[in-house]
Design a protein around this motif. Structure first.
Motif, PDB file in Angstrom:
ATOM      1  N   CYS A 188      -7.234  -7.506   1.667  1.00  0.00           N
ATOM      2  CA  CYS A 188      -7.027  -6.408   2.623  1.00  0.00           C
ATOM      3  C   CYS A 188      -7.563  -5.107   2.039  1.00  0.00           C
ATOM      4  O   CYS A 188      -7.455  -4.870   0.836  1.00  0.00           O
ATOM      5  CB  CYS A 188      -5.532  -6.262   2.927  1.00  0.00           C
ATOM      6  SG  CYS A 188      -5.135  -5.084   4.239  1.00  0.00           S
ATOM      7  N   LYS A 189      -8.130  -4.283   2.922  1.00  0.00           N
ATOM      8  CA  LYS A 189      -8.579  -2.936   2.572  1.00  0.00           C
ATOM      9  C   LYS A 189      -8.036  -1.978   3.622  1.00  0.00           C
ATOM     10  O   LYS A 189      -7.887  -2.361   4.789  1.00  0.00           O
ATOM     11  CB  LYS A 189     -10.108  -2.834   2.594  1.00  0.00           C
ATOM     12  CG  LYS A 189     -10.822  -3.610   1.540  1.00  0.00           C
ATOM     13  CD  LYS A 189     -12.316  -3.389   1.685  1.00  0.00           C
ATOM     14  CE  LYS A 189     -13.103  -4.147   0.659  1.00  0.00           C
ATOM     15  NZ  LYS A 189     -14.546  -3.877   0.779  1.00  0.00           N
ATOM     16  N   ALA A 190      -7.782  -0.750   3.209  1.00  0.00           N
ATOM     17  CA  ALA A 190      -7.302   0.251   4.166  1.00  0.00           C
ATOM     18  C   ALA A 190      -7.612   1.656   3.664  1.00  0.00           C
ATOM     19  O   ALA A 190      -7.821   1.874   2.472  1.00  0.00           O
ATOM     20  CB  ALA A 190      -5.799   0.108   4.389  1.00  0.00           C
ATOM     21  N   VAL A 191      -7.625   2.582   4.609  1.00  0.00           N
ATOM     22  CA  VAL A 191      -7.716   4.013   4.322  1.00  0.00           C
ATOM     23  C   VAL A 191      -6.557   4.661   5.066  1.00  0.00           C
ATOM     24  O   VAL A 191      -6.305   4.345   6.232  1.00  0.00           O
ATOM     25  CB  VAL A 191      -9.061   4.608   4.801  1.00  0.00           C
ATOM     26  CG1 VAL A 191      -9.089   6.113   4.603  1.00  0.00           C
ATOM     27  CG2 VAL A 191     -10.229   3.948   4.079  1.00  0.00           C
ATOM     28  N   GLY A 192      -5.846   5.532   4.374  1.00  0.00           N
ATOM     29  CA  GLY A 192      -4.709   6.182   5.004  1.00  0.00           C
ATOM     30  C   GLY A 192      -4.537   7.607   4.530  1.00  0.00           C
ATOM     31  O   GLY A 192      -5.176   8.037   3.562  1.00  0.00           O
ATOM     32  N   THR A 193      -3.662   8.326   5.223  1.00  0.00           N
ATOM     33  CA  THR A 193      -3.371   9.714   4.886  1.00  0.00           C
ATOM     34  C   THR A 193      -1.876   9.884   4.682  1.00  0.00           C
ATOM     35  O   THR A 193      -1.073   9.427   5.503  1.00  0.00           O
ATOM     36  CB  THR A 193      -3.849  10.666   5.999  1.00  0.00           C
ATOM     37  OG1 THR A 193      -5.247  10.473   6.201  1.00  0.00           O
ATOM     38  CG2 THR A 193      -3.575  12.114   5.647  1.00  0.00           C
ATOM     39  N   LYS A 235      -7.579   5.463  -0.414  1.00  0.00           N
ATOM     40  CA  LYS A 235      -8.109   4.153  -0.059  1.00  0.00           C
ATOM     41  C   LYS A 235      -7.354   3.118  -0.875  1.00  0.00           C
ATOM     42  O   LYS A 235      -6.943   3.383  -2.018  1.00  0.00           O
ATOM     43  CB  LYS A 235      -9.616   4.067  -0.253  1.00  0.00           C
ATOM     44  CG  LYS A 235     -10.114   4.077  -1.655  1.00  0.00           C
ATOM     45  CD  LYS A 235     -11.635   3.902  -1.680  1.00  0.00           C
ATOM     46  CE  LYS A 235     -12.126   3.884  -3.118  1.00  0.00           C
ATOM     47  NZ  LYS A 235     -13.556   3.674  -3.209  1.00  0.00           N
ATOM     48  N   PHE A 236      -7.155   1.959  -0.266  1.00  0.00           N
ATOM     49  CA  PHE A 236      -6.359   0.890  -0.857  1.00  0.00           C
ATOM     50  C   PHE A 236      -7.123  -0.427  -0.800  1.00  0.00           C
ATOM     51  O   PHE A 236      -7.927  -0.651   0.108  1.00  0.00           O
ATOM     52  CB  PHE A 236      -5.044   0.698  -0.077  1.00  0.00           C
ATOM     53  CG  PHE A 236      -4.218   1.938   0.037  1.00  0.00           C
ATOM     54  CD1 PHE A 236      -3.357   2.299  -0.971  1.00  0.00           C
ATOM     55  CD2 PHE A 236      -4.305   2.739   1.162  1.00  0.00           C
ATOM     56  CE1 PHE A 236      -2.580   3.457  -0.861  1.00  0.00           C
ATOM     57  CE2 PHE A 236      -3.539   3.890   1.287  1.00  0.00           C
ATOM     58  CZ  PHE A 236      -2.678   4.243   0.265  1.00  0.00           C
ATOM     59  N   GLU A 237      -6.810  -1.299  -1.758  1.00  0.00           N
ATOM     60  CA  GLU A 237      -7.372  -2.648  -1.741  1.00  0.00           C
ATOM     61  C   GLU A 237      -6.350  -3.593  -2.367  1.00  0.00           C
ATOM     62  O   GLU A 237      -5.774  -3.283  -3.412  1.00  0.00           O
ATOM     63  CB  GLU A 237      -8.684  -2.686  -2.518  1.00  0.00           C
ATOM     64  CG  GLU A 237      -9.425  -3.997  -2.393  1.00  0.00           C
ATOM     65  CD  GLU A 237     -10.816  -3.938  -2.991  1.00  0.00           C
ATOM     66  OE1 GLU A 237     -11.739  -3.468  -2.290  1.00  0.00           O
ATOM     67  OE2 GLU A 237     -10.963  -4.330  -4.168  1.00  0.00           O
ATOM     68  N   PHE A 246       0.842  -1.203   0.000  1.00  0.00           N
ATOM     69  CA  PHE A 246       0.000   0.000   0.000  1.00  0.00           C
ATOM     70  C   PHE A 246       0.873   1.247   0.000  1.00  0.00           C
ATOM     71  O   PHE A 246       0.578   2.231  -0.666  1.00  0.00           O
ATOM     72  CB  PHE A 246      -0.945   0.015   1.203  1.00  0.00           C
ATOM     73  CG  PHE A 246      -2.076  -0.983   1.151  1.00  0.00           C
ATOM     74  CD1 PHE A 246      -2.437  -1.627  -0.018  1.00  0.00           C
ATOM     75  CD2 PHE A 246      -2.793  -1.257   2.301  1.00  0.00           C
ATOM     76  CE1 PHE A 246      -3.498  -2.534  -0.049  1.00  0.00           C
ATOM     77  CE2 PHE A 246      -3.855  -2.156   2.280  1.00  0.00           C
ATOM     78  CZ  PHE A 246      -4.204  -2.798   1.107  1.00  0.00           C
ATOM     79  N   GLY A 247       1.960   1.214   0.756  1.00  0.00           N
ATOM     80  CA  GLY A 247       2.888   2.339   0.785  1.00  0.00           C
ATOM     81  C   GLY A 247       3.522   2.589  -0.576  1.00  0.00           C
ATOM     82  O   GLY A 247       3.707   3.742  -0.982  1.00  0.00           O
ATOM     83  N   VAL A 280      -2.675  -4.763  -6.309  1.00  0.00           N
ATOM     84  CA  VAL A 280      -2.819  -3.784  -5.232  1.00  0.00           C
ATOM     85  C   VAL A 280      -3.171  -2.440  -5.870  1.00  0.00           C
ATOM     86  O   VAL A 280      -2.425  -1.937  -6.707  1.00  0.00           O
ATOM     87  CB  VAL A 280      -1.525  -3.682  -4.398  1.00  0.00           C
ATOM     88  CG1 VAL A 280      -1.694  -2.707  -3.249  1.00  0.00           C
ATOM     89  CG2 VAL A 280      -1.112  -5.058  -3.873  1.00  0.00           C
ATOM     90  N   VAL A 281      -4.326  -1.910  -5.482  1.00  0.00           N
ATOM     91  CA  VAL A 281      -4.806  -0.661  -6.082  1.00  0.00           C
ATOM     92  C   VAL A 281      -4.992   0.400  -5.004  1.00  0.00           C
ATOM     93  O   VAL A 281      -5.234   0.088  -3.841  1.00  0.00           O
ATOM     94  CB  VAL A 281      -6.137  -0.868  -6.846  1.00  0.00           C
ATOM     95  CG1 VAL A 281      -5.931  -1.790  -8.028  1.00  0.00           C
ATOM     96  CG2 VAL A 281      -7.223  -1.402  -5.942  1.00  0.00           C
ATOM     97  N   GLY A 282      -4.866   1.634  -5.425  1.00  0.00           N
ATOM     98  CA  GLY A 282      -5.099   2.751  -4.525  1.00  0.00           C
ATOM     99  C   GLY A 282      -5.587   3.945  -5.302  1.00  0.00           C
ATOM    100  O   GLY A 282      -5.346   4.057  -6.514  1.00  0.00           O
ATOM    101  N   GLU A 283      -6.285   4.809  -4.597  1.00  0.00           N
ATOM    102  CA  GLU A 283      -6.718   6.058  -5.221  1.00  0.00           C
ATOM    103  C   GLU A 283      -6.794   7.164  -4.189  1.00  0.00           C
ATOM    104  O   GLU A 283      -7.071   6.921  -3.015  1.00  0.00           O
ATOM    105  CB  GLU A 283      -8.040   5.898  -5.952  1.00  0.00           C
ATOM    106  CG  GLU A 283      -9.264   5.774  -5.089  1.00  0.00           C
ATOM    107  CD  GLU A 283     -10.541   5.701  -5.924  1.00  0.00           C
ATOM    108  OE1 GLU A 283     -10.929   6.729  -6.522  1.00  0.00           O
ATOM    109  OE2 GLU A 283     -11.148   4.628  -5.954  1.00  0.00           O
ATOM    110  N   ILE A 284      -6.502   8.368  -4.655  1.00  0.00           N
ATOM    111  CA  ILE A 284      -6.635   9.549  -3.806  1.00  0.00           C
ATOM    112  C   ILE A 284      -8.115   9.895  -3.749  1.00  0.00           C
ATOM    113  O   ILE A 284      -8.764  10.049  -4.781  1.00  0.00           O
ATOM    114  CB  ILE A 284      -5.816  10.727  -4.356  1.00  0.00           C
ATOM    115  CG1 ILE A 284      -4.324  10.380  -4.318  1.00  0.00           C
ATOM    116  CG2 ILE A 284      -6.099  12.002  -3.546  1.00  0.00           C
ATOM    117  CD1 ILE A 284      -3.415  11.421  -4.964  1.00  0.00           C
TER     118      ILE A 284
END
Length: 127
Positions: free
Chosen positions: A111-116, A83-85, A30-31, A68-72
């Motif tokens: 796995c799912k996550a939300v980060g800043t 958010k990430f998945e 995710f990072g 692994v995907v993410g979006e602002i």
């Protein structure tokens, strides 16, 4: 803005008995996605500040392929909420032979996550 990486978990990623991959490895991915998103959005790698939600849903094993995907999802002055998945898309089939694998018709969300993340104003070169 979205980013995606796809890679195979190796036996060296497996940290526990039964070839189980440590959840921290997923957070590392995710990072990596967050870094790409920040470079696309701001022209700088930025810094990961915090996760506000992480949910481990299914196990990951050495040999699994992950997407692994993410979006602002929200942009502040210097903060970027994302958010990430992570999804399992290919699984090994060692029950058939050592080199057999199946591409899954339906990916398995693991796995799912939300980060800043934060990009200091003086380092923002885009947007």
């Amino acid at each position: 803005m979205k980013s995606m990486i796809r890679l195979r978990m190796s036996s060296s990623d497996a940290h526990y008995g039964g070839n189980l991959v440590d959840g921290a490895r997923i957070l590392q991915l995710f990072g990596d996605v967050a870094t790409e998103l920040l470079i696309k959005h701001d022209g700088d790698e930025g810094l990961f500040k915090a996760y506000k939600d992480i949910e481990f849903i299914a196990p990951v094993y050495g040999g699994d392929y992950l997407e692994v995907v993410g979006e602002i999802t929200k942009v502040g002055n210097s903060s970027r909420e994302m958010k990430f998945e992570a999804r399992k898309v290919i699984v090994p089939r060692v029950d058939i032979c050592d080199s057999a694998a199946d591409f899954l018709d339906e990916p398995i969300v693991v796995c799912k996550a939300v980060g800043t993340c934060v990009v200091p104003k003086k380092l923002q070169r885009k947007g």
